[in-house]
Design a protein around this motif. Sequence first.
Motif: not given
Length: 183
Positions: A101-119, A145-155
Motif C-alpha cells: 500500500g506504500v507507493e514509491r517512485d523510481a528512486r525508492g522515495v515514498p510518495v503516496a499511500l493507497h487507502i481502502q475506503r472501507r475497513h 516504526r521501521a527496522e531496516r532501510p527501504g521498509q515500507s510498513r512498520g513493525v
Amino acid sequence: LGTWEKNVVGTGMRPQARTDDKAKNDGMESVWRERQHDLFPAEQWTQGEAQSAMIRRSLCDGDAAIVVTGAPSFFEFVEADRISNPLGVAAITSEREIRSGVERDARGVPVALHIQRRHPGDTTLRADALQFDRVTFDRCRFLRRAERPGQSRGVPFFHAVLQDLRDLDLLILASLKRIQIAA
C-alpha cells in the motif's frame, strides 16, 4: 499500552507557534485553541485522544496514518488494515512500485499511500468496499516504526513476543483441560 500512551502523550501535546512575528504566533495559537476539539469529526476525538490512538495503533499494528480530508482543521484517522495494494493496479512499473500500500517512485522515495475506503473487516457490503484512494504524503502523516532501510510498513511493538504469548495461551488452555479431565 495504556502506560506507554500516558507517558508519551499524557493529555496531549500542545503545539506552540514559533515565527518571528508575535502577533502572527498569537493568531495561530488562537485559531488552534478554537478548533482543537473539532479536528476529527468522524471519531469526535480531541487532539489528545487522537494522539493516544495514533500511538496505540502504531504500537499494536506497526503503523497508522492521519489524512487531511478537507479544510486544514479536519482529519481522518486511518488504521493499518486499510492501507494495502489496490486490486487491478500494477504493483511495479518503470515509474513506481507499490509495496503493502506504500507507493514509491523510481528512486525508492515514498510518495503516496493507497487507502481502502472501507475497513476490510466491515460486514456491510457497500459499493465502495473495494475502492481505494491514492493519498500523497503532502496530505497525510504516516507513523511507523521501521527496522531496516527501504521498509515500507512498520513493525508492531510486540512482534518479537507474539508467538510466546500465543504459546502461553495454549499452555493455559491445556492446563485447564487437564484439570477438567482430572476432576
